[in-house]
Design a protein around this motif. Structure first.
Motif, PDB file in Angstrom:
ATOM      1  N   PHE A 141       0.843  -1.191   0.000  1.00  7.22           N
ATOM      2  CA  PHE A 141       0.000   0.000   0.000  1.00  7.22           C
ATOM      3  C   PHE A 141       0.879   1.242   0.000  1.00  7.22           C
ATOM      4  CE2 PHE A 141       0.428  -1.215   4.498  1.00  7.22           C
ATOM      5  CZ  PHE A 141       0.866  -0.041   5.084  1.00  7.22           C
ATOM      6  N   VAL A 142       0.335   2.309  -0.565  1.00  5.77           N
ATOM      7  CA  VAL A 142       0.956   3.633  -0.516  1.00  5.77           C
ATOM      8  C   VAL A 142      -0.142   4.588  -0.078  1.00  5.77           C
ATOM      9  CG1 VAL A 142       2.079   5.487  -1.808  1.00  5.77           C
ATOM     10  CG2 VAL A 142       2.607   3.095  -2.352  1.00  5.77           C
ATOM     11  N   PHE A 168      -7.150  12.410  -4.280  1.00  7.72           N
ATOM     12  CA  PHE A 168      -6.640  11.091  -3.879  1.00  7.72           C
ATOM     13  C   PHE A 168      -7.692  10.331  -3.071  1.00  7.72           C
ATOM     14  CE2 PHE A 168      -2.862  13.995  -3.654  1.00  7.72           C
ATOM     15  CZ  PHE A 168      -2.220  13.545  -4.809  1.00  7.72           C
ATOM     16  N   PRO A 169      -8.867  10.054  -3.632  1.00 10.01           N
ATOM     17  CA  PRO A 169      -9.949   9.473  -2.817  1.00 10.01           C
ATOM     18  C   PRO A 169      -9.617   8.110  -2.228  1.00 10.01           C
ATOM     19  CG  PRO A 169     -10.474   9.361  -5.163  1.00 10.01           C
ATOM     20  CD  PRO A 169      -9.262  10.223  -5.039  1.00 10.01           C
ATOM     21  N   GLN A 170      -8.806   7.309  -2.924  1.00  9.05           N
ATOM     22  CA  GLN A 170      -8.468   5.971  -2.423  1.00  9.05           C
ATOM     23  C   GLN A 170      -7.098   5.931  -1.745  1.00  9.05           C
ATOM     24  OE1 GLN A 170     -10.876   3.714  -2.676  1.00  9.05           O
ATOM     25  NE2 GLN A 170     -12.080   5.231  -3.805  1.00  9.05           N
TER      26      GLN A 170
END
Length: 400
Positions: A301-302, A327-329
């Motif tokens: 993940f980032v 950057f919604p996710q």
């Protein structure tokens, strides 16, 4: 005719300025690292809190003490009252009750880099508080300080100028040809149960030049050496947190190659957000280039963490809203808000999690602790999602 208004600043005057700055640092460290003393963790938990941390009831703890599975806590000589439980006592409870949250042996350790090429974004604050959050939960944590400024090293109780030898104690020897085969030589226990540290000092600054000079001749050795070193100690830890320097250099590139996940602290102001956008662009280009030398790397993940957030500043609120939209996710839902508690703790080379006394009962402290806990819980969930052995429990908890 001499028209110069300001006289030139010579190297001698710069040297004097440097010595004066060093004097200030020395005085601070003399106060924190007094001769003959060691930093200690003074946290104590009552039986109710210990039971919550251990995942059992108060009665279960009392029963285990009564039948000898657990030692009873020490009592105050004057009052006869229990002194409470240290974190090491709570971890012993977890061992007895089988509630330690470790990953399974065949789960990969989480190698988490808290990365941003810009300084002043709260990187070391995130590193130290995340490490201590995980330690409070019972995880086995290693912090690798890759930053020559050594702020993280100092917070964990080591004086970089006195307690750390660049030739023996930091990452520096490991990057040399013919150096140690593993990173075990550099591991240092800390006053926090469950946390080990590989310290840093100013010697790593000189190492950057040496690594850069060797990069053209042996790029794979330089870029993947840290990753190889992390693998030599990974069986001892659940989570390894990398604290890179705030610059695009050889150590930062090595951190990007070694990490399996990234947290990117980004304060919601125009300058820092722009720098984070540039960082992401540079990171993409850099990783693409590095993949040509050592193969492509991917991350579990980032996530971007809004740090130093101030709800009273309309610009912060507006930019945070924009970050959520862009950057919604990719944003952590939790926010690390600007807090005097963090500043006060850092001024004494400490953290909010290790504060004790009346100050911890204030609303300001409770609010700050809640922000830190929220960040920790979210990153902990991400970590558990990378461990197959936790998936069943996560499904049962409705988190997967």
């Amino acid at each position: 005719m001499d028209t110069t208004v300001l006289p030139p600043v010579t190297l001698d005057e710069l040297a004097l300025l440097t010595r004066r700055a060093s004097t200030v640092i020395d005085r601070l460290r003399e106060r924190v690292f007094a001769p003959g003393t060691q930093k200690q963790l003074d946290l104590r938990f009552n039986v109710r809190t210990a039971a919550e941390m251990a995942g059992r009831t108060e009665k279960a703890i009392r029963d285990a003490e009564a039948d000898g599975r657990l030692p009873a806590p020490e009592k105050d000589d004057t009052t006869g009252r229990r002194n409470g439980y240290a974190l090491s006592d709570v971890n012993r409870m977890r061992e007895v009750f089988g509630t330690l949250p470790h990953r399974a042996a065949d789960d990969p350790p989480l190698v988490l880099a808290v990365q941003n090429f810009k300084g002043g974004v709260g990187k070391s604050t995130v590193v130290t508080h995340l490490a201590q959050y995980f330690a409070l939960k019972g995880y086995r944590v290693c912090v690798i300080d890759c930053d020559s400024q050594a702020s993280t090293t100092a917070i964990f109780g080591l004086n970089p100028d006195v307690d750390v030898d660049e030739e023996e104690d930091t990452l520096y020897p490991f990057f040399r040809h013919g150096g140690p085969k593993s990173l075990h030589y550099a591991l240092r226990a800390t006053y926090w149960p469950g946390i080990a540290v590989i310290p840093a000092n100013l010697g790593l600054y000189d190492a950057e030049y040496e690594f850069a000079a060797r990069m053209a001749r042996e790029p794979t050795f330089i870029l993947d050496r840290l990753r190889e070193g992390v693998e030599t100690i990974s069986d001892q830890f659940d989570i390894i947190i990398l604290d890179p320097p705030p610059a695009l250099g050889m150590l930062s590139l090595s951190v990007l190659r070694a990490a399996s996940a990234l947290i990117i602290p980004a304060p919601p102001n125009n300058i820092d957000f722009a720098s984070t956008a540039h960082f992401l662009k540079m990171m993409e280009a850099t990783l693409s280039e590095l993949s040509r030398h050592g193969g492509a790397r991917s991350y579990s993940f980032v996530k971007i963490l809004a740090s130093k957030m101030n709800d009273q500043k309309s610009a912060h609120v507006a930019i945070k809203r924009m970050m959520d939209a862009v950057f919604p996710q990719d944003m952590l839902q939790a926010v690390l808000k600007d807090s005097a508690e963090i500043d006060n703790a850092t001024a004494n080379l400490g953290t909010v999690y290790e504060m004790t006394g009346p100050g911890t009962r204030t609303e300001t402290h409770r609010r700050c602790r809640a922000y830190l806990d929220a960040v920790g819980r979210e990153v902990e969930l991400l970590a558990r999602k990378t461990w197959p052995s936790h998936h069943r429990a996560l499904r049962k908890e409705g988190l997967l």
